[in-house]
Write a protein that holds these residues in place. Structure first.
Motif, PDB file in Angstrom:
ATOM      1  N   THR A 264     -18.851   9.351  -6.383  1.00 43.96           N
ATOM      2  CA  THR A 264     -18.066   8.030  -6.077  1.00 43.96           C
ATOM      3  C   THR A 264     -18.985   7.188  -5.297  1.00 43.96           C
ATOM      4  O   THR A 264     -19.218   6.005  -5.710  1.00 43.96           O
ATOM      5  N   GLY A 307     -21.498   6.040  -7.819  1.00 46.06           N
ATOM      6  CA  GLY A 307     -20.947   6.304  -9.329  1.00 46.06           C
ATOM      7  C   GLY A 307     -19.698   5.255  -9.701  1.00 46.06           C
ATOM      8  O   GLY A 307     -19.370   5.179 -10.904  1.00 46.06           O
ATOM      9  N   ALA A 308     -18.960   4.913  -8.681  1.00 47.29           N
ATOM     10  CA  ALA A 308     -17.693   4.433  -9.111  1.00 47.29           C
ATOM     11  C   ALA A 308     -17.968   2.694  -9.592  1.00 47.29           C
ATOM     12  O   ALA A 308     -17.209   2.227 -10.196  1.00 47.29           O
ATOM     13  N   GLN A 311     -17.940   3.863 -13.144  1.00 45.61           N
ATOM     14  CA  GLN A 311     -16.807   3.908 -13.642  1.00 45.61           C
ATOM     15  C   GLN A 311     -15.901   2.756 -13.770  1.00 45.61           C
ATOM     16  O   GLN A 311     -14.980   2.609 -14.705  1.00 45.61           O
ATOM     17  N   GLY A 408     -22.300  14.321  -9.003  1.00 46.52           N
ATOM     18  CA  GLY A 408     -21.903  13.971 -10.395  1.00 46.52           C
ATOM     19  C   GLY A 408     -23.012  12.947 -11.139  1.00 46.52           C
ATOM     20  O   GLY A 408     -23.089  13.243 -12.207  1.00 46.52           O
ATOM     21  N   ALA A 409     -23.473  12.077 -10.355  1.00 43.88           N
ATOM     22  CA  ALA A 409     -24.205  11.208 -11.157  1.00 43.88           C
ATOM     23  C   ALA A 409     -25.720  11.567 -10.992  1.00 43.88           C
ATOM     24  O   ALA A 409     -26.628  10.899 -11.648  1.00 43.88           O
ATOM     25  N   ASN A 412     -28.060  12.228 -14.181  1.00 39.92           N
ATOM     26  CA  ASN A 412     -28.416  10.860 -14.747  1.00 39.92           C
ATOM     27  C   ASN A 412     -30.137  10.797 -14.521  1.00 39.92           C
ATOM     28  O   ASN A 412     -30.605  10.407 -13.529  1.00 39.92           O
TER      29      ASN A 412
HETATM   30  P1  ADP Z   1     -16.920  12.746  -6.279  1.00 38.56           P
HETATM   31  O1  ADP Z   1     -17.113  14.051  -5.857  1.00 38.56           O
HETATM   32  O2  ADP Z   1     -17.345  11.748  -5.383  1.00 38.56           O
HETATM   33  O3  ADP Z   1     -15.507  12.322  -6.859  1.00 38.56           O
HETATM   34  P2  ADP Z   1     -18.617  13.615  -8.408  1.00 38.56           P
HETATM   35  O4  ADP Z   1     -19.685  14.122  -7.903  1.00 38.56           O
HETATM   36  O5  ADP Z   1     -17.672  14.363  -9.231  1.00 38.56           O
HETATM   37  O6  ADP Z   1     -17.975  12.743  -7.616  1.00 38.56           O
HETATM   38  O7  ADP Z   1     -19.246  12.436  -9.398  1.00 38.56           O
HETATM   39  C1  ADP Z   1     -18.513  11.568 -10.389  1.00 38.56           C
HETATM   40  C2  ADP Z   1     -19.131  10.249 -10.284  1.00 38.56           C
HETATM   41  O8  ADP Z   1     -20.351  10.101 -10.928  1.00 38.56           O
HETATM   42  C3  ADP Z   1     -18.286   9.109 -11.020  1.00 38.56           C
HETATM   43  O9  ADP Z   1     -18.026   7.853 -10.018  1.00 38.56           O
HETATM   44  C4  ADP Z   1     -19.000   8.671 -12.334  1.00 38.56           C
HETATM   45  O10 ADP Z   1     -18.944   7.525 -12.605  1.00 38.56           O
HETATM   46  C5  ADP Z   1     -20.382   9.167 -12.102  1.00 38.56           C
HETATM   47  N1  ADP Z   1     -21.085   9.666 -13.118  1.00 38.56           N
HETATM   48  C6  ADP Z   1     -20.738  10.949 -13.684  1.00 38.56           C
HETATM   49  N2  ADP Z   1     -21.717  11.193 -14.667  1.00 38.56           N
HETATM   50  C7  ADP Z   1     -22.505  10.165 -14.581  1.00 38.56           C
HETATM   51  C8  ADP Z   1     -23.737   9.846 -15.319  1.00 38.56           C
HETATM   52  N3  ADP Z   1     -24.082  10.691 -16.371  1.00 38.56           N
HETATM   53  N4  ADP Z   1     -24.629   8.651 -15.132  1.00 38.56           N
HETATM   54  C9  ADP Z   1     -24.070   7.985 -14.055  1.00 38.56           C
HETATM   55  N5  ADP Z   1     -23.071   8.338 -13.198  1.00 38.56           N
HETATM   56  C10 ADP Z   1     -22.294   9.289 -13.513  1.00 38.56           C
END
Ligand code: ADP
Length: 494
Positions: A264, A307-308, A311, A408-409, A412
Motif C-alpha cells: 500500500t 501501491g495505493a 488502487q 504485493g507490487a 510488477n
Molecule cells: P499491504 O500489505 O500493504 O496491504 P500488499 O503487499 O498486499 O499490501 O500489496 C498490495 C498493493 O500492491 C496494493 O496497493 C495494489 O494496488 C498493489 N499491487 C498489487 N499488484 C500489483 C501490480 N501487479 N502492479 C502494481 N501494483 C500492484
C-alpha cells in the motif's frame, strides 16, 4: 517432521504459515480484520477481533497442512507496528477500541509537542520524528478519554501493548506481558540505544510504567502458547514488527543490506549493524530484529502512497480493472510523455514530512493518454523510493550495492525495471516475497536451534529475478529533475 509456525498480524488480515527445516512454506491461511473510520482521520480496530482472527488463521493452517501441534517446535510472531491497545489486567477486557497506526487523532498534540522544549530530546532518545503515528500519544489519548482509565493505570489495573503484546498475552493466557525490542522501538517510549523504557519519555507522555510490557530480545523464548489453543504447548521464540521481520525474511542480517517493501505504501530499511544511526534527513532510526542478543539497528524511510496509487486508478478513476493491468499499459508507451503523478493523497512522508501536501498530475497535454497516466503512477513509486534511498545513503555515508524488493507490487516487472533504472542500482526480487512471515519464522527457528546459524538461514534466500539498470545517467537524472519539479508543485502552500 518438525516445523515452525509463523503468525503475521497485518493491518487488513491475520495470517499464519508453517515452515519446514529448509525454510519452505507448507501453507498460509489468512483471515480478514476490519478497520473502522469513526471520524475523518481516525482509524480503529477491535482487539477481540484481532485475537480471534489470528487464532483462526493458526488453526486453519494446522488443519489444512495436517501438521500436528506436537510437530511445531516453535512459533514466531510479527505484527502491524505502533497500533495501540489497553486492556484490564484481571479480565483481559479492552478498555477502548484499538487505535491503529494510521490514526491521526493525536496529530494536534504531537504538533504542539514538536514545537515544545522536549522535541529534540525525544528524537535524540528514540530515533523517531515526533508524529501521531507512534504509540505514546495514542496511550495518552486513551488514558485521557476513557473514564477512570488514568487512575486504574496508575493502580496497576491496566496493561498496554502493541499487537504483538496483545497476541502473546492471549496466546499465553495472561502469563506473558512482553514486547520485543523492534516493536518497543516504535512506541516512542523506549530509549533506542539502551533498549529500555525511558523515565523522561514516560513522564512527558504521562504513561505509568506499571502498564508497560517487559522488553525481550526479538529472537528468544518469550512465552508458551497454551495447549488450549492449538492442541499442544508451543514456545513463542521470535517476535518482530512487520518491517523488521521483512528485513530478516530478506536475509538482511548485516550492515549495508537493505530491502524495500512495495505494498500500500513503501517501507525501506537499511541495516546498520551495531551502529546506532542518527538521521540528518528526517528518516527514522529503529531497532532491527537481531537474531542473537546483540543490539542491531536500521534506518527506515516510508512512502505513504505507493501501491495505493494503483488502487486509486482502479477504484476511483477506473483507468484499470485490476492492479496487474498497470504493467501492460505502462509498457505500451515508451514514456509518460512528460506527465508526472505525485500521489501525495495524505501528504508526503520521508524525507519531506509535509502533512499538508496533496496529489498533483503535471505535464498534461492533448495527447496524454490513460496509458501515460498509469505509467506515471507506477513511476511515482520508483521516484519516491529513490528519494528514500538517497536520504538513507546520505545518512549511512555509503552507497547501497543493491536493493531487495518484496510486497504485493513487487511482482510488477515494469516497476522493478524502472526502479533499477531510476536508482542506477540493481533490484533483486527473491523467490519468496512473503518476507514478513518468513522473517518471524527465522527469528523463532534461530532461537530454538531449529536452524543452527544465520548463515544457514541466509542460504535459503533465493533470487527469483535481478533487474539491472539500463538507463543512461543523463536520462535518469533528467527524469528525476522533472519529478522534483512536480513534487515542488504539490507542497503547501500551493
Ligand atoms: P499491504 O500489505 O500493504 O496491504 P500488499 O503487499 O498486499 O499490501 O500489496 C498490495 C498493493 O500492491 C496494493 O496497493 C495494489 O494496488 C498493489 N499491487 C498489487 N499488484 C500489483 C501490480 N501487479 N502492479 C502494481 N501494483 C500492484
Amino acid at each position: 517432521m518438525p516445523y515452525i509456525l509463523s503468525l503475521d498480524e497485518g493491518t487488513t488480515s491475520a495470517r499464519a504459515a508453517l515452515y519446514d527445516q529448509q525454510g519452505r512454506c507448507l501453507g498460509m491461511e489468512s483471515v480478514p480484520v476490519a478497520c473502522r473510520y469513526p471520524q475523518p482521520g481516525w482509524v480503529e480496530q477491535d482487539a477481540l477481533e484481532i485475537w480471534a482472527a489470528q487464532l483462526e488463521a493458526a488453526r486453519r493452517v494446522m488443519a489444512r497442512t495436517r501438521v500436528p501441534a506436537t510437530d511445531v517446535v516453535a512459533a514466531g510472531l510479527t505484527n502491524q507496528r505502533e497500533t495501540t491497545l489497553v486492556w484490564e489486567r484481571d479480565t483481559g477486557k479492552p478498555v477502548a477500541p484499538v487505535i491503529v497506526w494510521q490514526c491521526r487523532r493525536t496529530a494536534d498534540f504531537c504538533a504542539e509537542l514538536a514545537r515544545g522544549p522536549c522535541a529534540a530530546e525525544i528524537t535524540r532518545k528514540t530515533g523517531l520524528v515526533i508524529d501521531a503515528y507512534f504509540s505514546a500519544s495514542k496511550i495518552r489519548w486513551i488514558l485521557d478519554h476513557v473514564a477512570g482509565a488514568r487512575e486504574k493505570a496508575r493502580d496497576g489495573e491496566l496493561l498496554f501493548g502493541t499487537v504483538d503484546t496483545w497476541l502473546v498475552w492471549n496466546l499465553t493466557q495472561g502469563a506473558a506481558h512482553v514486547t520485543d525490542l523492534s516493536n518497543a522501538s516504535r512506541t516512542m517510549l523506549m530509549n533506542l540505544a539502551g533498549g529500555e523504557w525511558d523515565a523522561d519519555l514516560l513522564s512527558w507522555f504521562e504513561v505509568p510504567r506499571t502498564m508497560l510490557p517487559r522488553i525481550v530480545p526479538s529472537s528468544s523464548q518469550a512465552g508458551t502458547i497454551s495447549p488450549e489453543w492449538l492442541g499442544a504447548e508451543i514456545p513463542i521464540a521470535g517476535i518482530a514488527g512487520d518491517q523488521q521481520a521483512a528485513l530478516a525474511g530478506q536475509a538482511c542480517f548485516r550492515a549495508g543490506l537493505s530491502k524495500n517493501t512495495y505494498g500500500t505504501g513503501c517501507f525501506a530499511l537499511l541495516h546498520t549493524g551495531a551502529h546506532v544511526p542518527v538521521s540528518a534527513h528526517r528518516l527514522l532510526a529503529t531497532r532491527a530484529s537481531s537474531p542473537n542478543r546483540t543490539a542491531q539497528y536500521a534506518i527506515e524511510g516510508s512512502v505513504f502512497v505507493a501501491g495505493a496509487a494503483i488502487q486509486w486508478l482502479r477504484d476511483k478513476v477506473g483507468l484499470i480493472r485490476q492492479a496487474s493491468d498497470s504493467q501492460g499499459m505502462a509498457e505500451s508507451v515508451p514514456d509518460t510523455g512528460g506527465v508526472y503523478f505525485v500521489p501525495a493523497f495524505v501528504g508526503l512522508g520521508a524525507p519531506h514530512w509535509d502533512a499538508e501536501a496533496r496529489g498533483v498530475l503535471t505535464g498534461i497535454t492533448g495527447s496524454t493518454s490513460k496509458e501515460h497516466v498509469v505509467r506515471a503512477a507506477l513511476e511515482s513509486i520508483a521516484y519516491q523510493t529513490r528519494e528514500l534511498v538517497e536520504a538513507m545513503e546520505a545518512d549511512a555515508g555509503e552507497a547501497m550495492s543493491e536493493l531487495r524488493a518484496d510486497g504485493g507490487a513487487s511482482v510488477n516487472d515494469f516497476l522493478m525495471q524502472f526502479q533499477a533504472d531510476i536508482l542506477g542500482r540493481p533490484i533483486v526480487r527473491p523467490a519468496d516475497v512473503e518476507t514478513t512471515a518468513l522473517g518471524a519464522a527465522y527469528l523463532a527457528g534461530l532461537a530454538t536451534g531449529f536452524w543452527k546459524s544465520v548463515a544457514e538461514v541466509e542460504s535459503f534466500w533465493r533470487v527469483e529475478r535481478r533487474f539491472e539498470p539500463r538507463m543512461s545517467t543523463e536520462t535518469r537524472e533528467a527524469l528525476f529533475q522533472g519529478w522534483k519539479s512536480a513534487v515542488a508543485r504539490c507542497r503547501y502552500p500551493r
